[in-house]
Scaffold this motif. Structure first.
Motif, PDB file in Angstrom:
ATOM      1  N   ASP A 113      -8.711   1.042  -5.116  1.00 36.96           N
ATOM      2  CA  ASP A 113      -7.780   1.011  -6.243  1.00 36.96           C
ATOM      3  C   ASP A 113      -7.932  -0.303  -7.001  1.00 36.96           C
ATOM      4  O   ASP A 113      -7.408  -1.333  -6.600  1.00 36.96           O
TER       5      ASP A 113
ATOM      6  N   GLU B 132     -11.814   9.038  -1.107  1.00 39.43           N
ATOM      7  CA  GLU B 132     -12.389   7.701  -1.034  1.00 39.43           C
ATOM      8  C   GLU B 132     -12.228   6.995  -2.366  1.00 39.43           C
ATOM      9  O   GLU B 132     -11.994   7.607  -3.401  1.00 39.43           O
TER      10      GLU B 132
ATOM     11  N   ARG C 124      -0.255  12.177  -0.438  1.00 36.45           N
ATOM     12  CA  ARG C 124      -0.973  13.441  -0.607  1.00 36.45           C
ATOM     13  C   ARG C 124      -0.656  13.985  -1.989  1.00 36.45           C
ATOM     14  O   ARG C 124       0.499  13.933  -2.424  1.00 36.45           O
TER      15      ARG C 124
ATOM     16  N   ASP D 112       5.990  11.830  -0.140  1.00 34.31           N
ATOM     17  CA  ASP D 112       5.263  10.682   0.419  1.00 34.31           C
ATOM     18  C   ASP D 112       5.661   9.381  -0.267  1.00 34.31           C
ATOM     19  O   ASP D 112       5.759   8.329   0.373  1.00 34.31           O
ATOM     20  N   THR D 113       5.882   9.448  -1.586  1.00 32.31           N
ATOM     21  CA  THR D 113       6.290   8.244  -2.318  1.00 32.31           C
ATOM     22  C   THR D 113       7.659   7.789  -1.872  1.00 32.31           C
ATOM     23  O   THR D 113       7.884   6.590  -1.642  1.00 32.31           O
TER      24      THR D 113
ATOM     25  N   LYS E  63      -1.231  -1.118  -4.250  1.00 34.64           N
ATOM     26  CA  LYS E  63      -2.520  -0.487  -3.966  1.00 34.64           C
ATOM     27  C   LYS E  63      -2.251   0.955  -3.540  1.00 34.64           C
ATOM     28  O   LYS E  63      -1.592   1.191  -2.523  1.00 34.64           O
ATOM     29  N   VAL E  64      -2.763   1.904  -4.315  1.00 30.94           N
ATOM     30  CA  VAL E  64      -2.512   3.321  -4.052  1.00 30.94           C
ATOM     31  C   VAL E  64      -3.779   3.998  -3.558  1.00 30.94           C
ATOM     32  O   VAL E  64      -4.874   3.741  -4.068  1.00 30.94           O
ATOM     33  N   THR E  65      -3.626   4.848  -2.555  1.00 31.18           N
ATOM     34  CA  THR E  65      -4.732   5.699  -2.103  1.00 31.18           C
ATOM     35  C   THR E  65      -4.212   7.129  -1.980  1.00 31.18           C
ATOM     36  O   THR E  65      -3.069   7.345  -1.567  1.00 31.18           O
ATOM     37  N   PHE E  66      -5.061   8.070  -2.368  1.00 29.52           N
ATOM     38  CA  PHE E  66      -4.754   9.482  -2.163  1.00 29.52           C
ATOM     39  C   PHE E  66      -5.389   9.907  -0.848  1.00 29.52           C
ATOM     40  O   PHE E  66      -6.589   9.738  -0.645  1.00 29.52           O
ATOM     41  N   ARG E  67      -4.580  10.447   0.030  1.00 28.71           N
ATOM     42  CA  ARG E  67      -5.024  10.795   1.366  1.00 28.71           C
ATOM     43  C   ARG E  67      -6.218  11.753   1.309  1.00 28.71           C
ATOM     44  O   ARG E  67      -6.191  12.753   0.598  1.00 28.71           O
TER      45      ARG E  67
ATOM     46  N   ASN F  90       0.093   5.344   0.461  1.00 35.01           N
ATOM     47  CA  ASN F  90      -0.880   6.394   0.760  1.00 35.01           C
ATOM     48  C   ASN F  90      -0.180   7.740   0.631  1.00 35.01           C
ATOM     49  O   ASN F  90       0.774   8.021   1.366  1.00 35.01           O
TER      50      ASN F  90
ATOM     51  N   PRO G 217       0.821  -1.214   0.000  1.00 35.04           N
ATOM     52  CA  PRO G 217       0.000   0.000   0.000  1.00 35.04           C
ATOM     53  C   PRO G 217       0.855   1.265   0.000  1.00 35.04           C
ATOM     54  O   PRO G 217       1.867   1.355   0.690  1.00 35.04           O
TER      55      PRO G 217
END
Length: 299
Positions: A125, A122, A90, A97-98, A115-119, A88, A86
């Motif tokens: 991915d 919602e 900004r 962050d990466t 699996k990527v999420t942008f802080r 996560n 994962p």
């Protein structure tokens, strides 16, 4: 007679094991589309192995009482990193962050499905978020404004080549390589990275030469070809040919270049500034120059 490996043994085999050698060793003979398909299948297989390992770890944790079981029999506190890698991030701090996520990851984590999420956003991915992540990351990493790449090479050869005078931290170049590897490993296109073919040969440890130099510095490569092909216009006495060559090119075993507005000189071999390039050693000069331009000057 070679023993046919079992499934369990295959999982443990390294890519260089002779029992796994196949026609893929001769990649130059195969269509690019076929090679991409084989890599896709192999990477998917590796991800499945990591997924299976995560499932086994989860079962062991449940048996040890480290995972809580809900009233409907579901596991309540399963860490997503057991199955996936994962990230996560900004949107306004994408690089920072990466880099932090990659530095904290173990090599085995990078082999899991990404699996990527942008802080603060919602959404699950299923591939789209990861593609958006790589697109945004590529816009920052592979642009000349990133100061990672040589702008003169980009203008002349239309490819990306590392800037020896880059002010960026070496970790940024490391992140560049990991990001490329993750994109390929997860079969996620979208990175606009126009690298020359010689950079992939370099990664494989193959020797680089004049043809490779032409992909990055075409004008310099053309001059070196003229140096190797030089013959006197007339037919002077043999003892005068060497002198005529030296006076025509006036070269020694050193390289002069500009870096941050300053003139710099680097020797291609010990005491190279005092060693003249002659008919007899011009092949060595070209070989050393290619090694300097494509390897030594950017390491």
């Amino acid at each position: 007679q070679a023993k046919v490996p079992t499934t369990e043994e295959l999982v443990q085999l390294r890519p260089h094991d002779e029992r796994l050698h196949s026609f893929m060793v001769h990649r130059r003979l195969l269509p690019a589309a076929f090679i991409r398909r084989v890599l896709h299948v192999e990477n998917h297989y590796r991800q499945n192995l990591q997924h299976q390992q995560g499932f086994q770890d989860m079962i062991r944790a449940a048996l040890a009482g480290d995972i809580r079981i809900g009233p409907n029999g579901g596991m309540l506190n399963v860490d997503v990193s057991t199955f996936y890698f994962p990230i996560n991030v900004r949107r306004d701090h994408l690089l920072e962050d990466t880099l932090e996520a990659l530095q904290d990851a173990a090599p085995a984590d990078l082999q899991k499905q990404l699996k990527v999420t942008f802080r603060g956003e919602e959404g699950q991915d299923s591939g789209g978020v990861s593609r958006e992540f790589f697109r945004l990351l590529g816009e920052q990493l592979f642009a000349l404004q990133s100061m990672l790449f040589n702008s003169a090479v980009a203008e002349e050869a239309r490819v990306l080549w590392f800037d020896r005078a880059s002010p960026r931290d070496p970790l940024d170049f490391w992140m560049l390589g990991v990001v490329l590897g993750l994109a390929v490993y997860n079969s996620l296109p979208g990175l606009d990275a126009r690298f020359p073919v010689c950079i992939f040969r370099k990664l494989r440890g193959e020797p680089l030469g004049l043809e490779d130099l032409g992909e990055v510095y075409p004008a310099v490569a053309s001059s070196l070809r003229a140096l190797l092909a030089w013959k006197p216009a007339e037919d002077p006495p043999r003892e005068d040919i060497g002198e005529l060559f030296a006076s025509t090119f006036c070269l020694d075993f050193s390289v002069s270049y500009e870096e941050n507005g300053k003139s710099c000189t680097e020797e291609l071999k010990p005491d190279g500034a005092n060693l003249q390039v002659t008919l007899e050693n011009r092949v060595e000069f070209v070989r050393l120059y290619c090694d300097w331009a494509l390897t030594r000057s950017i390491t």
